[in-house]
Design a protein around this motif. Structure first.
Motif, mmCIF file in Angstrom:
data_model
loop_
_atom_site.group_PDB
_atom_site.id
_atom_site.type_symbol
_atom_site.label_atom_id
_atom_site.label_comp_id
_atom_site.label_asym_id
_atom_site.label_seq_id
_atom_site.Cartn_x
_atom_site.Cartn_y
_atom_site.Cartn_z
ATOM 1 N N ILE A 59 0.878 -1.166 0.000
ATOM 2 C CA ILE A 59 0.000 0.000 0.000
ATOM 3 C C ILE A 59 0.909 1.207 0.000
ATOM 4 O O ILE A 59 1.696 1.406 0.924
ATOM 5 C CB ILE A 59 -0.898 0.017 1.249
ATOM 6 N N GLN A 60 0.814 1.993 -1.026
ATOM 7 C CA GLN A 60 1.807 3.057 -1.127
ATOM 8 C C GLN A 60 1.127 4.335 -1.590
ATOM 9 O O GLN A 60 0.774 4.486 -2.758
ATOM 10 C CB GLN A 60 2.919 2.657 -2.088
ATOM 11 N N PHE A 61 0.957 5.201 -0.675
ATOM 12 C CA PHE A 61 0.536 6.549 -0.998
ATOM 13 C C PHE A 61 1.232 7.460 -0.007
ATOM 14 O O PHE A 61 1.920 6.993 0.907
ATOM 15 C CB PHE A 61 -0.995 6.686 -0.943
ATOM 16 N N GLU A 62 1.091 8.753 -0.194
ATOM 17 C CA GLU A 62 1.801 9.677 0.686
ATOM 18 C C GLU A 62 1.043 9.730 2.008
ATOM 19 O O GLU A 62 0.100 10.505 2.172
ATOM 20 C CB GLU A 62 1.891 11.057 0.040
ATOM 21 N N ASP A 63 1.438 8.878 2.915
ATOM 22 C CA ASP A 63 0.622 8.585 4.087
ATOM 23 C C ASP A 63 1.059 9.310 5.352
ATOM 24 O O ASP A 63 0.467 9.138 6.405
ATOM 25 C CB ASP A 63 0.633 7.068 4.350
ATOM 26 N N GLY A 64 2.094 10.112 5.244
ATOM 27 C CA GLY A 64 2.545 10.807 6.441
ATOM 28 C C GLY A 64 3.474 9.975 7.299
ATOM 29 O O GLY A 64 3.922 10.421 8.356
ATOM 30 N N TYR A 65 3.742 8.756 6.859
ATOM 31 C CA TYR A 65 4.669 7.896 7.595
ATOM 32 C C TYR A 65 5.995 7.765 6.865
ATOM 33 O O TYR A 65 6.810 6.918 7.207
ATOM 34 C CB TYR A 65 4.054 6.511 7.783
ATOM 35 N N GLY A 66 6.159 8.559 5.827
ATOM 36 C CA GLY A 66 7.412 8.521 5.087
ATOM 37 C C GLY A 66 7.328 7.836 3.746
ATOM 38 O O GLY A 66 8.326 7.747 3.040
ATOM 39 N N GLU A 98 6.059 7.332 -0.208
ATOM 40 C CA GLU A 98 5.694 8.137 -1.361
ATOM 41 C C GLU A 98 4.542 7.473 -2.105
ATOM 42 O O GLU A 98 4.337 6.275 -1.995
ATOM 43 C CB GLU A 98 6.896 8.274 -2.307
ATOM 44 N N ALA A 99 3.854 8.280 -2.884
ATOM 45 C CA ALA A 99 2.745 7.739 -3.659
ATOM 46 C C ALA A 99 3.258 7.099 -4.936
ATOM 47 O O ALA A 99 4.245 7.547 -5.522
ATOM 48 C CB ALA A 99 1.745 8.841 -3.996
ATOM 49 N N LEU A 100 2.573 6.053 -5.355
ATOM 50 C CA LEU A 100 2.846 5.467 -6.660
ATOM 51 C C LEU A 100 2.155 6.300 -7.725
ATOM 52 O O LEU A 100 1.202 7.021 -7.433
ATOM 53 C CB LEU A 100 2.303 4.042 -6.707
#
Lengths: 445, 385
Positions: free
Chosen positions: A419-426, A428-430
């Motif tokens: 799961i990769q989006f700009e989640d605030g945990y470091g 980056e988004a795909l």
């Protein structure tokens, strides 16, 4: 047969039918390959294109005007055309068509032969018909996409599609990877793609609802081996009114029944094939092999391991490590046993993804599956050149990896989400075409 | 002579009969409803009104980006509002001054006005052993300190509200598993060679399995007493799937289970990963069961289907999806699995389970490992969900 022989043979057969027959040893298996398959030589690729056909090309296979077809192509991805047997493109014809030149290291096969050119080099010929590529730019530089792409606009960019016009001038016809179109078969026998073969296999019972049918096996062993065949194998009977056709002949059996044969090998089905896509009869008896009419190439370092899900997985032949690729995190999750026979790999996604989005730290857990320096792309297998100078295998455009610290043959890495989006945990988004994330999946043929 | 023979024969017969009474058994179920456990019986839990829906999200987002009010109103009222929404609202995020796809950059917009549900009662478990101002009291068990912060985030969004009798209908939060092609199974076992007492039983285990078949539906709902085969792909369940506990007065309550993790669906959560999980199941008179499973779940997994459905989901009533993510992060209530940057990554959430009786087969044995009881007599009403 004497009574004692009958009983012993029956007992053997019954025992084999009741018990799972032990796979053959490597030495035994080496003798089972029947000589019926068309192998894809180096220098010939397959790919997919949208084909615009002329209205009536007179062949048995019904085609819509615009279809998606799997085609043979040269090394550069240019679709191949052939004329009628014995015809040759000369004079003005050569302004529109170029001979399909084979690479210097090309080795001919049963169906793909080489014809010397006056200017040097060799031209491909398919089943005796010289092969050409179109000179007017109908070939493209982009890699051919593999079958079954998903063109949902939101999910992926429109995959580069090759559009080819069939039925061109001078009687040229595309060479389609549909053995059904160039193998004359009896009515009841068809050809289907069996992923675990891997390749296209003769089968019976193919219908619109069951596109794979039940696979056939070809026996090319000795009479003694024929006597000892497990009872799981059933001769493919030919009716009393059947006539030989193409490479299919009819054997008269000792019990007065008639049995189909292909290229000299008697055809059987196997009771061991229960689920769609099964090809469990391979390796069960000396002299018996799947009736593969077009074998898809795969690197020698890759093996197909069948499991209880009957779909087969690809592993490293030497270590047994499961091979993985990255799939989209699909909207509709499909468990392995429910996955369609053509899988869910999207070659467009694979090409867009390439080697990206697996950083150095990612590659510590997911190790690139490297290709040797002399490896050649073939069939569904291609090679990515890595930034570090090494080469990495790709299958249907998806880069291949193994999972570090995993026991050979295990599936610990299967179905792991990225799961990769700009989640605030470091993280980056795909890119948009990959949706919210990717999923590591075991590679199936 | 006959008398001497008869007595031992009678004794033998009695012995045989006695041996037939003591039989081990388990009981299987197939889950028919899996939905977020919400208790929005009325609007009193949203005194400040509901969280914004699509046209409101569009209005304040575009206003914040400088669009003229007249243009906003024109677009909202137009028949092409859906297209405007997909084109404009999807890209309302800003990163380094540039538009970004907000669903993959949910932190790229100012904190949206998500309204928290403020009711007193909610389903779940007291996961942390404390009673705090954000906790609920369970309306069924009356347990105080119930941790279900996710219900507060979703409780004032129209699409994600529901009750026990009318579970949340949003497909992002309710599993339409017959589309996915598999089933979720529960097996109750008393781990001893005696009949299973559905009222009181110690040392009970409830195990979750993945079944290979889609649940069978009939006109009256999920078909009872269908046989399902456990999926041999053991990688589908990523961590402990057996809850240990006891049955008391017809209710199974588990001990704290460190982790309950299984692969699910991108329509709901790609992977359910409960930490500090608890399970409570009430066995119904009609043979089915209804209950809850709760724990701390990853925020990214909860958010996944919302981000995945993106503008389509917002248009269908999910509200401000970026706001949902920000609210989940803001109200995350556990330090389990904190990120390297110190942010909390999990939030408490409870899911409701309804199940109907089923038989469970093992693929390797071709049958159940222990005899399974047929369903109890049921009332005239067939409809089960």
């Amino acid at each position: 047969m004497r009574r004692s022989q009958f009983f012993s043979a029956s007992a053997l057969g019954l025992g084999a039918l009741l018990c799972v027959a032990a796979p053959l040893t490597a030495a035994q298996a080496a003798t089972t390959t029947a000589n019926v398959a068309s192998d894809l030589p180096v220098g010939i690729r397959t790919g997919t294109a949208k084909v615009t056909s002329s209205a009536n090309d007179g062949e048995a296979e019904t085609r819509n005007r615009n279809t998606t077809s799997v085609l043979f192509a040269d090394e550069a991805g240019r679709p191949l055309f052939t004329q009628a047997a014995g015809a040759e493109c000369v004079g003005a014809c050569l302004e529109k068509w170029r001979p399909a030149i084979a690479p210097p290291k090309a080795v001919p096969t049963k169906d793909w032969t080489l014809v010397g050119l006056p200017s040097g080099g060799s031209q491909w010929a398919f089943q005796g018909r010289l092969a050409y590529t179109a000179a007017d730019g109908e070939g493209v530089d982009a890699p051919l996409v593999m079958p079954e792409w998903n063109q949902t606009p939101f999910r992926a960019p429109a995959t580069p599609s090759l559009e080819v016009r069939d039925g061109g001038e001078n009687g040229m016809r595309l060479v389609r990877v549909t053995p059904k179109s160039w193998i004359k078969t009896p009515y009841s026998i068809g050809v289907a793609e069996y992923r675990v073969a891997p390749g296209q296999v003769l089968a019976v019972g193919i219908t619109a609802a069951n596109t794979l049918g039940k696979p056939l096996y070809v026996f090319s062993g000795t009479p003694e081996q024929a006597q000892a065949l497990p009872r799981a194998f059933t001769p493919l009977e030919a009716s009393g009114l059947s006539e030989p056709i193409g490479d299919f002949t009819i054997n008269e059996r000792a019990d007065a029944t008639r049995q189909w044969a292909y290229r000299g090998g008697a055809l059987y089905s196997c009771a061991c094939d229960v689920s769609t896509g099964d090809l469990n009869g391979e390796g069960l008896a000396p002299g018996m092999a799947a009736a593969v009419v077009l074998r898809y190439p795969k690197p020698s370092q890759v093996a197909i391991k069948k499991d209880n899900l009957s779909i087969g997985r690809m592993v490293d032949a030497r270590t047994g490590m499961t091979l993985y690729y990255r799939d989209r995190a699909l909207e509709q999750y499909v468990p392995d046993h429910m996955r369609p026979p053509n899988g869910t790999m999207d070659p467009g996604i694979g090409a867009s993804l390439g080697l990206k989005h697996c950083s150095q730290s990612c590659e510590k857990e997911w190790r690139p599956y490297l290709a040797p320096a002399n490896a050649e792309p073939q069939g569904y297998w291609s090679i990515y050149d890595r930034p570090d100078g090494k080469r990495q295998w790709a299958y249907k455009n998806s880069a291949i990896y193994t999972h570090a610290n995993e026991r050979p043959g295990s599936l610990d890495g299967n179905e792991q989400y990225l799961i990769q989006f700009e989640d605030g945990y470091g993280n980056e988004a795909l890119p948009t075409e990959f949706g919210m994330g990717l999923m590591w999946r075991a590679l199936v043929p | 002579m006959r008398k001497q023979i008869a007595i031992p024969a009678a004794a033998l017969a009695l012995t045989l009969c006695a041996g037939q009474v003591a039989q081990a058994e388990s009981k299987g179920y197939v889950i028919s409803v899996w939905s977020q456990a919400m208790n929005n019986v009325d609007d009193s839990g949203c005194p400040e009104g509901k969280s914004p829906i699509a046209h409101e999200v569009f209005a304040y987002s575009m206003k914040g980006l400088g669009m003229a009010q007249a243009d906003i109103e024109r677009m909202v009222k137009s028949q092409e509002f859906g297209q405007h929404y997909r084109e404009q609202a999807s890209m309302r995020g800003r990163k380094d001054g540039k538009p970004v796809f907000v669903y993959k950059h949910p932190l790229s917009v100012p904190e949206p006005p998500i309204k928290l549900e403020q009711g007193k009662e909610g389903f779940g478990f007291n996961l942390d052993g404390k009673v705090g101002p954000m906790d609920y009291t369970d309306p069924l068990t009356k347990e105080a300190g119930v941790d279900n912060l996710a219900a507060r985030v979703f409780g004032c969004i129209d699409r994600t509200r529901g009750t026990l009798d009318a579970p949340v209908g949003n497909t992002q939060l309710r599993w339409l598993h017959y589309i996915e092609g598999n089933s979720w199974l529960l097996e109750v076992d008393n781990n001893r060679d005696a009949p299973l007492d559905m009222q009181n039983e110690d040392n009970v285990t409830v195990t979750y399995y993945r079944g290979q078949q889609s649940p069978v539906l009939s006109a009256s709902g999920f078909q009872r007493n269908v046989t399902y085969t456990i999926d041999p792909n053991k990688n589908l369940t990523k961590a402990t799937t057996t809850f240990k506990g006891r049955i008391k007065d017809g209710v199974f309550l588990s001990e704290v289970t460190p982790q309950f993790k299984f692969i699910a669906s991108t329509r709901l959560q790609p992977i359910y990963d409960f930490k500090q999980a608890r399970l409570r199941l009430k066995f119904q008179p009609d043979g089915g069961l209804q209950g809850f499973v709760g724990g701390y779940l990853p925020i990214t997994m909860i958010y996944f289907p919302f981000g995945d459905y993106a503008a389509q989901g917002e248009g269908l009533g999910s509200g401000d999806v970026a706001g949902i993510y920000q609210a989940l992060q803001k109200y995350a209530d556990t330090d389990i699995d904190k990120a390297k940057n110190g942010k909390r990554t999990r939030i408490s959430q409870t899911w409701t389970i309804t199940a109907v009786p089923a038989f469970i087969d093992r693929p390797e044995t071709g049958g159940p490992s222990r005899p399974q009881r047929a369903e109890a007599p049921r009332p005239d009403r067939y409809a089960v969900r």
